[in-house]
Design an enzyme around this catalytic site. Structure first.
Site, PDB file in Angstrom:
ATOM      1  N   SER A  96       0.836  -1.205   0.000  1.00  0.00           N
ATOM      2  CA  SER A  96       0.000   0.000   0.000  1.00  0.00           C
ATOM      3  C   SER A  96       0.869   1.253   0.000  1.00  0.00           C
ATOM      4  O   SER A  96       1.981   1.247   0.527  1.00  0.00           O
ATOM      5  CB  SER A  96      -0.887   0.036   1.243  1.00  0.00           C
ATOM      6  OG  SER A  96      -1.620  -1.149   1.353  1.00  0.00           O
TER       7      SER A  96
HETATM    8  N1  SAH Z   1      -0.841  -4.298   3.839  1.00  0.00           N
HETATM    9  C1  SAH Z   1      -0.268  -4.896   2.664  1.00  0.00           C
HETATM   10  C2  SAH Z   1      -1.252  -4.822   1.512  1.00  0.00           C
HETATM   11  C3  SAH Z   1      -1.048  -5.882   0.538  1.00  0.00           C
HETATM   12  S1  SAH Z   1      -2.233  -5.923  -0.756  1.00  0.00           S
HETATM   13  C4  SAH Z   1       1.008  -4.180   2.291  1.00  0.00           C
HETATM   14  O1  SAH Z   1       1.096  -2.968   2.457  1.00  0.00           O
HETATM   15  O2  SAH Z   1       1.920  -4.820   1.790  1.00  0.00           O
HETATM   16  C5  SAH Z   1      -3.520  -6.884  -0.052  1.00  0.00           C
HETATM   17  C6  SAH Z   1      -3.176  -8.253   0.428  1.00  0.00           C
HETATM   18  O3  SAH Z   1      -4.395  -8.883   0.807  1.00  0.00           O
HETATM   19  C7  SAH Z   1      -2.564  -9.169  -0.630  1.00  0.00           C
HETATM   20  O4  SAH Z   1      -1.373  -9.707  -0.148  1.00  0.00           O
HETATM   21  C8  SAH Z   1      -3.625 -10.257  -0.842  1.00  0.00           C
HETATM   22  O5  SAH Z   1      -3.076 -11.525  -1.120  1.00  0.00           O
HETATM   23  C9  SAH Z   1      -4.340 -10.244   0.489  1.00  0.00           C
HETATM   24  N2  SAH Z   1      -5.699 -10.775   0.460  1.00  0.00           N
HETATM   25  C10 SAH Z   1      -6.660 -10.597  -0.470  1.00  0.00           C
HETATM   26  N3  SAH Z   1      -7.784 -11.236  -0.124  1.00  0.00           N
HETATM   27  C11 SAH Z   1      -7.521 -11.849   1.079  1.00  0.00           C
HETATM   28  C12 SAH Z   1      -8.294 -12.660   1.944  1.00  0.00           C
HETATM   29  N4  SAH Z   1      -9.567 -12.987   1.681  1.00  0.00           N
HETATM   30  N5  SAH Z   1      -7.716 -13.114   3.076  1.00  0.00           N
HETATM   31  C13 SAH Z   1      -6.422 -12.796   3.386  1.00  0.00           C
HETATM   32  N6  SAH Z   1      -5.653 -12.024   2.610  1.00  0.00           N
HETATM   33  C14 SAH Z   1      -6.193 -11.549   1.458  1.00  0.00           C
END
Ligand code: SAH
Length: 224
Positions: A71
């Site tokens: 993010s």
């Molecule tokens: N906070 C993280 C954001 C990553 S993007 C950062 O700054 O790096 C969002 C993440 O949510 C991804 O890694 C994706 O695999 C995960 N994600 C999507 N749907 C999900 C779900 N149902 N349960 C757990 N993780 C999920």
């Protein structure tokens, strides 16, 4: 390996880059000194591929593999600020570990973090980086986080870092009284609303913080 990256990272992405990022966050309206301090010392470049390290402190999201993104700093700051409003929550559930950057920021601000990710390689990598920074107050779980993480519920705050089309019910149920759920809501390709939903008595109140763009919350369809 991580130590080596840390050492090499210092030259490539110095404290000056982090200070610039913090100045920019301030200009964009982030006022919580605790959040700015933690983001000012967390080595964000360790959470992205080395090839992207020099861009780690720009105010953008970046790819982290598996079609997912870290993010953008403003969004991390805004969500963390919202989470701390009204006091430091004791136990926080994060859905979407991703790179682990938001996890590391949280782990420096609240006593306990529980984080759920559905992609194994991301969860493993995040765990290594966060532990490498000496942060040990985090529990990791590989699963569909739209079901929350029942084992440690209720939580004093829940933060979702992927966009849901609808707010998953289990997350509402796993909020302690007075606790908040911070979640981007909306369809992919459209502006999503970053919502703060607070559990009050037997009901919930919702406020919209601003519009954001997140990768989707991928669910088996049961909870989301
Ligand atoms: N906070 C993280 C954001 C990553 S993007 C950062 O700054 O790096 C969002 C993440 O949510 C991804 O890694 C994706 O695999 C995960 N994600 C999507 N749907 C999900 C779900 N149902 N349960 C757990 N993780 C999920």
């Amino acid at each position: 390996m991580l130590g080596e990256r840390l050492i090499r990272g210092i030259g490539m992405t110095s404290q000056a880059a982090r200070d610039r990022m913090v100045r920019q966050l301030r200009e964009l309206g982030i006022g919580d000194q605790r959040v700015l301090e933690v983001m000012g010392r967390t080595p964000r470049h360790l959470f992205v591929d080395e090839a992207l390290a020099s861009r780690a402190y720009a105010n953008t999201s970046l790819p982290i593999g598996q079609g997912q993104t870290i993010s953008q700093p403003f969004t991390v700051a805004r969500m963390t600020e919202a989470l701390l409003e009204g006091g430091v929550p004791e136990r926080v559930l994060e859905v979407g570990t991703g790179s682990g950057y938001q996890t590391a920021v949280l782990a420096q601000l609240v006593p306990r973090v529980y984080t759920v990710e559905r992609i194994r390689s991301l969860s493993m990598r995040a765990r290594n980086v966060v532990r490498g920074l000496g942060l040990h107050n985090v529990r990791y779980h590989l699963s569909d986080g739209s079901w929350g993480w029942m084992q440690y519920a209720p939580y004093d705050a829940i933060l979702v870092t992927a966009a849901a089309e609808r707010v998953p019910h289990p997350l509402l149920e796993q909020l302690a009284p007075g606790a908040s759920l911070i979640i981007p809501v909306g369809r992919q390709g459209q502006a999503q609303r970053l919502q703060c939903i607070r559990r009050l008595g037997s009901g919930f109140t919702a406020t919209t913080l601003h519009t954001v763009h997140f990768v989707p919350l991928v669910s088996d369809g049961g909870a989301a």
